[in-house]
Every structure is written in C-alpha cells, then in structure tokens.
Design an enzyme around this catalytic site. Structure first.
Site, PDB file in Angstrom:
ATOM      1  N   LEU A 332      36.315  40.451  45.474  1.00  0.00           N
ATOM      2  CA  LEU A 332      35.256  39.610  44.911  1.00  0.00           C
ATOM      3  C   LEU A 332      35.214  38.234  45.556  1.00  0.00           C
ATOM      4  CD1 LEU A 332      35.764  40.407  41.113  1.00  0.00           C
ATOM      5  CD2 LEU A 332      33.984  41.313  42.616  1.00  0.00           C
ATOM      6  N   GLN A 334      37.925  34.804  47.518  1.00  0.00           N
ATOM      7  CA  GLN A 334      39.219  34.317  47.965  1.00  0.00           C
ATOM      8  C   GLN A 334      39.263  32.808  47.818  1.00  0.00           C
ATOM      9  OE1 GLN A 334      40.337  35.754  51.795  1.00  0.00           O
ATOM     10  NE2 GLN A 334      42.261  34.648  51.862  1.00  0.00           N
ATOM     11  N   GLY A 336      42.348  29.193  47.405  1.00  0.00           N
ATOM     12  CA  GLY A 336      43.652  28.700  47.804  1.00  0.00           C
ATOM     13  C   GLY A 336      44.785  29.476  47.169  1.00  0.00           C
ATOM     14  N   GLU A 339      43.534  36.176  46.666  1.00  0.00           N
ATOM     15  CA  GLU A 339      42.315  36.976  46.648  1.00  0.00           C
ATOM     16  C   GLU A 339      42.051  37.528  45.252  1.00  0.00           C
ATOM     17  OE1 GLU A 339      43.608  39.735  49.621  1.00  0.00           O
ATOM     18  OE2 GLU A 339      42.495  38.713  51.200  1.00  0.00           O
ATOM     19  N   VAL A 340      40.774  37.759  44.951  1.00  0.00           N
ATOM     20  CA  VAL A 340      40.361  38.310  43.663  1.00  0.00           C
ATOM     21  C   VAL A 340      39.654  39.635  43.910  1.00  0.00           C
ATOM     22  CG1 VAL A 340      39.043  37.939  41.555  1.00  0.00           C
ATOM     23  CG2 VAL A 340      40.089  35.988  42.720  1.00  0.00           C
ATOM     24  N   LYS A 354      43.479  38.857  40.143  1.00  0.00           N
ATOM     25  CA  LYS A 354      43.731  37.701  40.997  1.00  0.00           C
ATOM     26  C   LYS A 354      45.139  37.827  41.578  1.00  0.00           C
ATOM     27  CE  LYS A 354      43.341  32.647  40.668  1.00  0.00           C
ATOM     28  NZ  LYS A 354      43.144  31.545  39.702  1.00  0.00           N
ATOM     29  N   ASP A 451      40.594  20.823  37.671  1.00  0.00           N
ATOM     30  CA  ASP A 451      39.872  21.385  38.826  1.00  0.00           C
ATOM     31  C   ASP A 451      38.524  21.959  38.394  1.00  0.00           C
ATOM     32  OD1 ASP A 451      39.533  21.895  41.505  1.00  0.00           O
ATOM     33  OD2 ASP A 451      40.572  23.819  41.479  1.00  0.00           O
TER      34      ASP A 451
END
EC number: 2.7.11.-
Length: 645
Positions: A332, A334, A336, A339-340, A354, A451
C-alpha cells in the site's frame, strides 16, 4: 519476465519419481543474440567447462550444486548445475552428464544456454551468472486436469498461500529449497516444491520465487514454472522423494518402521508434553492475574512497555499468510518506518500490515512506542490497532484497513482533489480536530502525536478521517504540560518553531501542526512548496498571512470548489488556522477551544499575529521582529534530528 513461454502441458510422465534413473528432459532456452564459431576460443572454453562439470568426484555431486569457469575474458565461460535436493549423488551425476552431452546439440552456436531436466538444471553463459538473479526465458507448464471437488477460486487461495510460505522458507534456508503438503480436504492433498540456486541472496531468491509463483494461474490440478534462477511446482502426487527431504511442513507425521524407535519416542515425548502443558497452564494463570492487576493499577508516567499489549500479539506465519508473504502487489505504501501491505486474515477481515524495515535504526523504538500508545486508544477518528508481531528480527503492526488511502493522496492530486468538495473537507477538518482532542484530553492518557500531517490522515469509505502513525507519539504524565528532547522527530513543514529549534513540545505543538494541515485542506496546496506574492516568496503559512493582511483570504480557496462553499465558513477556518500557527505557543488555542470554534460561529475569535516560520520581505525584515525563516525547511519527509543542548 521478458520472454516467458506459456502453454498447457499434459503430465504423461506422472509416474516418474525423483529416484528414477532415467533423465527426463523438460525444456531449454538458448541466447540467439550472442553466438560463437566452432573453432573459436570460446568454443574450446565451453567444452572444457562442460567436461569439468560432468567429471567431478562423487562428493561434488552429493552437494547438488557446483559452479565453474573456463578461460579468460572476453572468452571466459561460466557454468553451473543444480540437482534436486531429494535425488542421490548418482542420479545427480547421471542427469548432469546427460545434460552436458545434449548441450551442444540443443544450442550448438549460442554463448548462453539453460537446460531444464526433471532431476537437474544445467546453465552456462559468457556473462557472470553466479549469485546473479535471472528470471528471463522461463517456461510455464500446466496439467490439463481441473481441481476435483474444489471451486477454482478457492483452489487458488488454498495453493497460493502455502507456496508463498514455502518460498520464504526456501529463501532463508542454506540449500534454498522447501516443500509443502497442502491438504485440500480429508481425501485430497497437493504437494508443492520450490527451489533456487543456492548462490542467490535471500531476497533475490524470494523475489525470483514470487515472480514464478504468481505467473501460475492455479486453475489446474498441477503446474510448474521454470526460471534460470529458480523453479516451483505443485501437483496432486508426491513427485519428490519424501524420505530424502523429510516430511513436508504442512503434513501429518507418518508412523515409524521400527518398534524400538516408537517406544523411545513415546517414552521421551509424553513426559515432555505433559511438562509443557503444565508450564503453559501455570504461565496462563499468572498472565491472567497480571493482566487483571495491570487493569487496576494507575498508569505510570514512563512505565509503559510493549508487554502490556501481550493479548494483541500475532503469529508471524499468520501475517505472512494474510499478505501472501508480503507480495509486492499487496503493498500500500512505504515510509521511514518501513512498508505497509494489505492483508486478509483467516477470518476474512482485511487489515493493513506495517512492517518495520530491518535497516531502520530509529524504527525499533518507534515500533514499541506505537504499540504501547495505540493499544490504549479507541476513537472513531483514530486508526485502530488490531495487534502486533515481535518475532526474531520481524517487527510488525496490524491495523484496521482503511480503503481510501491518505489525505495527501487526494489533496495534492489535480484529479483526485475533485472528490473532496468543501463540505467533505470541512467534515475532515472537524474529524481531525476531534481526534486530536481525544489524544490531548479525553483519552485515559495525554498523548502528543508529534507528526500530524496529510500523509498520516487516512480516509475511510465515507471519507471520515482517521489519524494514523503513532511512532513519534509521546505520553505525558498526569500534571505534565510540556517536555524537552534532544531527538527532534517529525516533519519540518508541520513543526512548531519551539519544537524544531529547541526540542520543546507540548499539546500546542500538535495545535501548530493542525493549523498547517487546515490551510492545506482549504487550499489544496502543500506548505512545503514556495509561493510568490508581491515580489516576496514564502511557504503556505506565509502566503496565507499575506492574503489575510491584504484582506483577500478567499484567494487561498482551492479553485476546484467553484462557487460551492460559504465564504464566511472558509474565512473562519482560515482565521482558526492562523491562530493555531502563532509563533508563541501561549497564543495558540487549545484543541477543546478549536472544536468549539468549529462547531459554533457564536464564539468570537482573537486577532491573529504574524505566524511562526513567517518568511518576511525586505521591508518586513527592517522591523523589530526576529526573522524565523532560517529555521524553516521545505522537506516533507518525517525526520529525526539530534540537537546539542
């Protein structure tokens, strides 16, 4: 795959097993682009190479894999052979010798060739092929028989997942080989086998097998794919020698032959099993008591750790199965962290997985932090954590699947933004505000996200926002209002001045990020980009302040709205956003005040002052205010920065 040949192949030789002495030819591929003459140096080197591969000592064939070179560049030849793990050294030597004798007949003038047999593979080239992934020039072979008693769509799912699991096992093993027994039902089973040349790196082997496995259509009872660097096969009979490779992982153990060995197994296994069950029972009771105690104890200021979320733990194999071994097509996004992937649990529930990057130095701390933080949160505007996996080097978070991706996917795309009219964007602003308010005030813990940005706001089917990515979040104590850090993390364009410059963060830091986010939602523009007005250049916050000062805030509005918005409503949202991005944290409103401001127009709004990170023109720089622009970056990526105290 550049030249994959695909055709239906009826397995007339299904009675051939791995122990058969007769070598069974499957397929070959020659490189027609590079050739040599019969009296050339390359021809001599090739014959030398082939002779050496077919005349090794017996121990060399017992390993099942050898490489060799002959000659010097530019006429150097590199070659290798690979025999199946389940065949004997005699069968391996016989197959390699047979292949060598056929080589110059099948590819008489070609500098590259790969030859596939049932028991072995032979390959040579004028290029270096050792430890080099190659998926060109393969072949897909398929049975003509349909699956029995199983629907074709179910059959594919039943076969594909175990084959992908076998691929992972093979890639991690020394010999790059794995088998699987797949039970379709009580009376039907399939057998799967995957293999790579052992010189490949783990990731190259896995990539090769995934390419091959996903070329198969899985609508027949048997199929295989042959590639220069790997191969995979499945069928409804044991086409490999089970006694030489051990019982496939998914099959049940067969009874032994010797009576004494059975007695020994029973004598050893039964007491161990009983002891194991007793230990499990004891630890289960203790764990239950501990969970009960944890529920009653107050949360310490810094005493949270990942063990408090033990009931959320997933098994790594279950996650591999859910994502088809992290198939690239399921990816789905990427960041820091890593990857998802999209996945489907055995229950049918779709999830977002994740996976922490193994090379991410900062990700491990953020991983444990995210589990501890998100496991305690329940709100419609926060993404829901379903569980995690902490197994070996694997660190994985399993979230609810949110289908519409992130807000930035819509806001900053000229086509996708048309799906977000002002009514929807206003609803998104309100949802984000309520989510942050829950973090700051309404949850059991006080949490600073640190964030907040468009990329961390996910949208569900109804375009409702869900705040995600809590890897940077911090939990505050009961009476704590702010904190200092030497490790500044987050995204510069959304950071408050006091946090970016001094490492000081509080709830007002999130308020600043929210203000930037609101301006992006209204305008459809990125804060990280630069905008020009009156011969001055600045970021989105600066641009908005100039428009506000000139009495023309409506010029900020995304043109895609047309006339379908209320000017007073948007102007009020711009006003609120400017209050959120004030330079002094004390001048920013709380999230509870912001939610009230968005809910009713009866609340009077204070006059905003110049915002933080305001790009001043030359005339403005002549004034007494301090220029903050030197501290501003246009980098959009989430960062970690260590600052000296």
């Amino acid at each position: 795959m550049s030249s994959l040949i695909s055709f239906i192949f009826l397995f007339l030789f299904s009675s051939i097993t791995a122990s058969a002495q007769n070598t069974f030819y499957l397929y070959h591929n020659c490189s027609v682009t590079t050739t040599f003459s019969s009296n050339s140096t390359y021809s001599t080197n090739l014959k030398t190479l082939l002779s050496s591969l077919s005349s090794l000592n017996a121990s060399s064939y017992s390993t099942g894999f050898q490489t060799a070179t002959a000659g010097q560049a530019p006429d150097r030849v590199t070659g290798l052979f690979l025999c199946r793990v389940d065949v004997s050294s005699e069968v391996c030597r016989s197959c390699v010798t047979f292949a060598v004798n056929e080589t110059l007949t099948r590819c008489p003038k070609d500098k590259e060739g790969v030859f596939y047999y049932e028991q072995c593979l032979l390959r040579y080239s004028n290029r270096n092929i050792v430890a080099t992934l190659n998926t060109d020039g393969g072949m897909f072979m398929q049975s003509a028989r349909n699956p029995l008693s199983v629907k074709q769509d179910q059959f594919r799912d039943l076969v594909l997942t175990p084959m992908n699991l076998a691929a992972v096992e093979a890639a991690r093993s020394f010999k790059k080989w794995a088998v699987r027994k797949i039970d379709l039902n009580a009376s039907q089973s399939l057998y799967g086998m995957v293999r790579c040349t052992p010189d490949l790196r783990e990731q190259d082997c896995l990539d090769c097998l995934k390419i091959g496995i996903n070329q198969v259509t899985y609508d027949k009872i048997g199929g295989r794919i042959l590639l220069p660097s790997c191969a995979s096969r499945y069928d409804n009979y044991a086409f490999y020698n089970e006694s030489n490779v051990g019982t496939p992982q998914d099959s049940s153990p067969r009874p032994g032959k010797g009576g004494n060995s059975s007695v020994i197994i029973i004598a050893v296994v039964v007491p161990i099993t009983v002891l194991f069950l007793l230990l499990v029972a004891v630890f289960s009771v203790r764990a239950k008591n501990k969970r009960t105690l944890n529920e009653k104890e107050p949360v310490a200021e810094d005493g949270n750790d990942i063990t408090t979320a033990g009931s959320l733990q997933f098994d790594f194999k279950a996650i591999e199965a859910a994502t088809n071994c992290f198939l690239p097509i399921n990816k789905l996004g990427q960041g820091g962290f890593g990857e998802v992937y999209k996945g489907t649990l055995s229950s049918g529930l779709q999830v977002a997985v994740k996976r922490l990057s193994k090379t991410s130095g900062q990700g491990e701390k953020e991983f444990e932090n995210e589990v501890v933080v998100v496991a305690k949160l329940q709100h419609r505007n926060l993404v829901k954590l379903l569980g995690y996996c902490l197994e070996g080097e694997e660190k994985i978070l399993v979230y609810e699947f949110v289908p519409n991706k992130s807000l930035d996917h819509f806001l900053f795309d000229s086509t996708m933004k048309m799906k977000l009219d002002w009514t929807r964007r206003y609803k998104i602003i309100g949802g984000i505000a309520r989510g942050i308010l829950y973090l700051h005030q309404d949850s059991r813990l006080t949490i600073i996200h640190r964030d907040l940005k468009a990329g961390n706001i996910l949208l569900d089917d109804d375009m409702n926002p869900k705040i995600a990515d809590f890897g940077m979040a911090r939990i505050f104590g009961m009476d704590q209002t702010e904190a200092m850090t030497r490790r500044v993390v987050g995204t510069y364009g959304y950071m408050s001045p006091e946090y970016a410059m001094y490492g000081q963060f509080s709830m007002k830091s999130d308020v600043y990020s929210f203000g930037v986010l609101v301006l992006e939602i209204i305008s459809g523009m990125k804060n990280s980009s630069l905008y020009q007005m009156d011969e001055s250049v600045g970021n989105l916050v600066t641009y908005t302040w100039r428009l506000w000062s000139n009495g023309s805030p409506s010029e900020l509005v995304d043109p895609s709205f047309g006339d379908n918005y209320q000017t007073s409503e948007i102007t009020r949202c711009i006003h609120i956003a400017l209050l959120c991005v004030q330079e002094d944290a004390e001048d920013r409103p709380t999230m509870s005040s912001i939610v009230q401001m968005l809910t009713t127009s009866l609340i009077a709004l204070a006059e905003p002052r110049p915002p933080g990170f305001f790009f001043r023109s030359k005339q403005e720089q002549a004034g007494p205010s301090i220029d903050s622009s030197t501290h501003c970056s246009v980098d959009e990526a989430s960062i970690t920065r260590v600052t000296p105290r």
